[in-house]
Design a protein around this motif. Sequence first.
Motif, PDB file in Angstrom:
ATOM      1  N   ALA A  92      66.664  61.657 -24.766  1.00 55.45           N
ATOM      2  CA  ALA A  92      67.721  62.638 -25.019  1.00 55.45           C
ATOM      3  C   ALA A  92      69.016  62.298 -24.322  1.00 55.45           C
ATOM      4  CB  ALA A  92      67.251  64.029 -24.586  1.00 55.45           C
ATOM      5  N   GLU A  93      68.925  61.566 -23.215  1.00 51.60           N
ATOM      6  CA  GLU A  93      70.133  61.144 -22.516  1.00 51.60           C
ATOM      7  C   GLU A  93      69.815  59.991 -21.593  1.00 51.60           C
ATOM      8  OE1 GLU A  93      71.314  63.845 -18.972  1.00 51.60           O
ATOM      9  OE2 GLU A  93      70.541  65.231 -20.493  1.00 51.60           O
ATOM     10  N   VAL A  94      70.860  59.278 -21.186  1.00 46.63           N
ATOM     11  CA  VAL A  94      70.749  58.143 -20.276  1.00 46.63           C
ATOM     12  C   VAL A  94      71.615  58.421 -19.064  1.00 46.63           C
ATOM     13  CG1 VAL A  94      71.184  55.672 -19.971  1.00 46.63           C
ATOM     14  CG2 VAL A  94      70.291  56.523 -22.157  1.00 46.63           C
ATOM     15  N   VAL A  95      71.067  58.164 -17.878  1.00 47.01           N
ATOM     16  CA  VAL A  95      71.786  58.417 -16.639  1.00 47.01           C
ATOM     17  C   VAL A  95      71.633  57.200 -15.721  1.00 47.01           C
ATOM     18  CG1 VAL A  95      71.425  60.911 -16.795  1.00 47.01           C
ATOM     19  CG2 VAL A  95      69.785  59.514 -15.532  1.00 47.01           C
ATOM     20  N   PRO A  96      72.507  57.051 -14.729  1.00 49.33           N
ATOM     21  CA  PRO A  96      72.307  55.985 -13.752  1.00 49.33           C
ATOM     22  C   PRO A  96      70.968  56.143 -13.024  1.00 49.33           C
ATOM     23  CG  PRO A  96      74.514  56.892 -13.586  1.00 49.33           C
ATOM     24  CD  PRO A  96      73.767  57.789 -14.507  1.00 49.33           C
ATOM     25  N   VAL A  97      70.379  55.037 -12.624  1.00 52.28           N
ATOM     26  CA  VAL A  97      69.080  55.075 -11.943  1.00 52.28           C
ATOM     27  C   VAL A  97      69.103  56.044 -10.763  1.00 52.28           C
ATOM     28  CG1 VAL A  97      67.384  53.718 -10.670  1.00 52.28           C
ATOM     29  CG2 VAL A  97      68.553  52.703 -12.622  1.00 52.28           C
ATOM     30  N   ALA A  98      70.166  56.003  -9.989  1.00 48.31           N
ATOM     31  CA  ALA A  98      70.242  56.837  -8.798  1.00 48.31           C
ATOM     32  C   ALA A  98      70.271  58.323  -9.111  1.00 48.31           C
ATOM     33  CB  ALA A  98      71.475  56.453  -7.979  1.00 48.31           C
ATOM     34  N   ASP A  99      70.635  58.676 -10.341  1.00 45.02           N
ATOM     35  CA  ASP A  99      70.750  60.088 -10.721  1.00 45.02           C
ATOM     36  C   ASP A  99      69.540  60.609 -11.486  1.00 45.02           C
ATOM     37  OD1 ASP A  99      73.266  60.106  -9.588  1.00 45.02           O
ATOM     38  OD2 ASP A  99      74.299  59.740 -11.492  1.00 45.02           O
ATOM     39  N   LEU A 100      68.558  59.749 -11.770  1.00 46.16           N
ATOM     40  CA  LEU A 100      67.483  60.138 -12.677  1.00 46.16           C
ATOM     41  C   LEU A 100      66.691  61.339 -12.164  1.00 46.16           C
ATOM     42  CD1 LEU A 100      65.871  59.541 -15.274  1.00 46.16           C
ATOM     43  CD2 LEU A 100      64.421  58.015 -13.904  1.00 46.16           C
ATOM     44  N   ASP A 101      66.217  61.279 -10.923  1.00 47.15           N
ATOM     45  CA  ASP A 101      65.406  62.377 -10.398  1.00 47.15           C
ATOM     46  C   ASP A 101      66.206  63.671 -10.314  1.00 47.15           C
ATOM     47  OD1 ASP A 101      63.228  60.730 -10.200  1.00 47.15           O
ATOM     48  OD2 ASP A 101      63.274  60.553  -8.016  1.00 47.15           O
ATOM     49  N   ARG A 102      67.428  63.557  -9.866  1.00 51.33           N
ATOM     50  CA  ARG A 102      68.264  64.755  -9.737  1.00 51.33           C
ATOM     51  C   ARG A 102      68.511  65.403 -11.099  1.00 51.33           C
ATOM     52  NH1 ARG A 102      71.661  62.686  -6.697  1.00 51.33           N
ATOM     53  NH2 ARG A 102      73.169  61.892  -8.209  1.00 51.33           N
ATOM     54  N   ARG A 103      68.776  64.601 -12.104  1.00 49.70           N
ATOM     55  CA  ARG A 103      69.020  65.146 -13.439  1.00 49.70           C
ATOM     56  C   ARG A 103      67.751  65.761 -14.027  1.00 49.70           C
ATOM     57  NH1 ARG A 103      72.233  67.924 -16.661  1.00 49.70           N
ATOM     58  NH2 ARG A 103      72.062  67.302 -18.850  1.00 49.70           N
ATOM     59  N   ALA A 104      66.613  65.078 -13.848  1.00 51.28           N
ATOM     60  CA  ALA A 104      65.348  65.609 -14.361  1.00 51.28           C
ATOM     61  C   ALA A 104      65.015  66.943 -13.716  1.00 51.28           C
ATOM     62  CB  ALA A 104      64.224  64.605 -14.115  1.00 51.28           C
ATOM     63  N   LEU A 105      65.235  67.051 -12.410  1.00 54.09           N
ATOM     64  CA  LEU A 105      64.952  68.306 -11.725  1.00 54.09           C
ATOM     65  C   LEU A 105      65.899  69.398 -12.202  1.00 54.09           C
ATOM     66  CD1 LEU A 105      63.309  69.797  -9.596  1.00 54.09           C
ATOM     67  CD2 LEU A 105      64.938  68.999  -7.866  1.00 54.09           C
ATOM     68  N   TRP A 106      67.165  69.068 -12.422  1.00 50.98           N
ATOM     69  CA  TRP A 106      68.130  70.061 -12.907  1.00 50.98           C
ATOM     70  C   TRP A 106      67.694  70.596 -14.265  1.00 50.98           C
ATOM     71  CZ3 TRP A 106      71.197  71.055 -17.068  1.00 50.98           C
ATOM     72  CH2 TRP A 106      72.220  71.999 -16.889  1.00 50.98           C
ATOM     73  N   LEU A 107      67.304  69.697 -15.174  1.00 49.41           N
ATOM     74  CA  LEU A 107      66.869  70.122 -16.497  1.00 49.41           C
ATOM     75  C   LEU A 107      65.607  70.978 -16.416  1.00 49.41           C
ATOM     76  CD1 LEU A 107      67.401  66.824 -18.531  1.00 49.41           C
ATOM     77  CD2 LEU A 107      68.605  68.988 -18.894  1.00 49.41           C
ATOM     78  N   ALA A 108      64.654  70.541 -15.581  1.00 49.21           N
ATOM     79  CA  ALA A 108      63.411  71.290 -15.465  1.00 49.21           C
ATOM     80  C   ALA A 108      63.665  72.689 -14.910  1.00 49.21           C
ATOM     81  CB  ALA A 108      62.428  70.538 -14.569  1.00 49.21           C
ATOM     82  N   ARG A 109      64.563  72.803 -13.953  1.00 54.18           N
ATOM     83  CA  ARG A 109      64.883  74.131 -13.417  1.00 54.18           C
ATOM     84  C   ARG A 109      65.581  74.988 -14.463  1.00 54.18           C
ATOM     85  NH1 ARG A 109      66.735  72.109  -7.349  1.00 54.18           N
ATOM     86  NH2 ARG A 109      64.660  72.383  -6.381  1.00 54.18           N
ATOM     87  N   ALA A 110      66.412  74.374 -15.290  1.00 54.46           N
ATOM     88  CA  ALA A 110      67.050  75.128 -16.367  1.00 54.46           C
ATOM     89  C   ALA A 110      66.008  75.632 -17.358  1.00 54.46           C
ATOM     90  CB  ALA A 110      68.086  74.252 -17.077  1.00 54.46           C
ATOM     91  N   PHE A 111      65.073  74.769 -17.750  1.00 49.99           N
ATOM     92  CA  PHE A 111      63.995  75.197 -18.644  1.00 49.99           C
ATOM     93  C   PHE A 111      63.128  76.257 -17.980  1.00 49.99           C
ATOM     94  CE2 PHE A 111      63.969  70.715 -20.693  1.00 49.99           C
ATOM     95  CZ  PHE A 111      65.086  71.046 -21.445  1.00 49.99           C
ATOM     96  N   GLY A 112      62.956  76.131 -16.666  1.00 46.45           N
ATOM     97  CA  GLY A 112      62.095  77.047 -15.938  1.00 46.45           C
ATOM     98  C   GLY A 112      62.629  78.453 -15.827  1.00 46.45           C
ATOM     99  N   ARG A 113      63.870  78.676 -16.221  1.00 46.94           N
ATOM    100  CA  ARG A 113      64.397  80.039 -16.224  1.00 46.94           C
ATOM    101  C   ARG A 113      63.830  80.872 -17.379  1.00 46.94           C
ATOM    102  NH1 ARG A 113      69.304  77.430 -14.317  1.00 46.94           N
ATOM    103  NH2 ARG A 113      70.135  77.242 -16.446  1.00 46.94           N
ATOM    104  N   VAL A 114      63.192  80.202 -18.328  1.00 47.97           N
ATOM    105  CA  VAL A 114      62.571  80.901 -19.449  1.00 47.97           C
ATOM    106  C   VAL A 114      61.155  81.318 -19.046  1.00 47.97           C
ATOM    107  CG1 VAL A 114      61.822  80.696 -21.848  1.00 47.97           C
ATOM    108  CG2 VAL A 114      63.928  79.574 -21.087  1.00 47.97           C
ATOM    109  N   ALA A 115      60.771  82.546 -19.373  1.00 45.56           N
ATOM    110  CA  ALA A 115      59.436  83.034 -19.042  1.00 45.56           C
ATOM    111  C   ALA A 115      58.382  82.120 -19.652  1.00 45.56           C
ATOM    112  CB  ALA A 115      59.254  84.463 -19.550  1.00 45.56           C
ATOM    113  N   ARG A 116      57.290  81.952 -18.957  1.00 42.27           N
ATOM    114  CA  ARG A 116      56.246  81.025 -19.371  1.00 42.27           C
ATOM    115  C   ARG A 116      55.695  81.364 -20.760  1.00 42.27           C
ATOM    116  NH1 ARG A 116      52.264  77.656 -16.120  1.00 42.27           N
ATOM    117  NH2 ARG A 116      50.345  77.577 -17.339  1.00 42.27           N
ATOM    118  N   GLU A 117      55.493  82.653 -21.054  1.00 41.20           N
ATOM    119  CA  GLU A 117      54.965  83.032 -22.373  1.00 41.20           C
ATOM    120  C   GLU A 117      55.915  82.601 -23.484  1.00 41.20           C
ATOM    121  OE1 GLU A 117      55.389  85.106 -19.870  1.00 41.20           O
ATOM    122  OE2 GLU A 117      53.505  86.191 -19.449  1.00 41.20           O
TER     123      GLU A 117
END
Length: 259
Positions: A183-208
């Motif tokens: 879905a997107e390409v980021v610098p190696v140094a930013d990969l974990d930070r970007r993945a965590l940001w996206l996961a936290r954004a998705f995590g704002r949605v209720a699990r159900e």
Amino acid sequence: MMSSSGSSAVLYSKRGPVAWVTLNRPDQFNAYNMAMRDDLFQVLAAIHDDREVRAMVLRGAGPAFSTGGDLAEFGMAPSPIVARWARFRRDVWGMLRALPVPTIAAVHGFTVGGGLEMALLCDLAIAADDTRLCLPETGAGMIPGVAGTQTAARRLGLGRALDLCLTGRWIDAQNALFVGLVAEVVPVADLDRRALWLARAFGRVARERSAMLKLAVWGGLDLPLRQGLELERRLWKRLALIENNRGPAPVRGGKNANI
């Protein structure tokens, strides 16, 4: 459950509502063996059962995401181990595909064979700019065996999926972005930070809601449009009933953020 001990083939931690899963055989480029499959099975089961988890990131330690199956183990396996391999292929990969939370593959370096197929089983993949991907199985007298023939076609379309599977050609990160593998390409140094940001954004949605949305989208791929629309309608009604029985949801995070 696997912890952060360096001896585990899979490391697992939680970062708030995000399950952080790391393939941990860096000296073997995260080629998966029986130990990794066993560990991953335990981790995915824990994520499935943990109501606090709302998103997952799958990543690889060291210089690669994963180079697929460890041929030193699988290529010389006696028949009882082969049978066990098939059982874990069904269980582990089916469990990854069916997790009721959004899943993100954060890939880098070599993402090859079963490693790429793992990423395709996740809902979304993002890539570091050093990523190189391929499905080389046909060149070794095999075909992709971790659902790659099915997930590639659904992600890329028929022609590009056949090209990827038949030729075994290498694709770099930018080409993977162009064809829709990531879905997107980021610098190696930013990969974990970007993945965590996206996961936290998705995590704002209720699990159900996430679970039902995933069921509607993934399940609808296998249905004619009319049946897919009916599936969507049934899931919408089910979720509305759950929300009505629960009462008004609290508003958090700003205007209209009912989560």
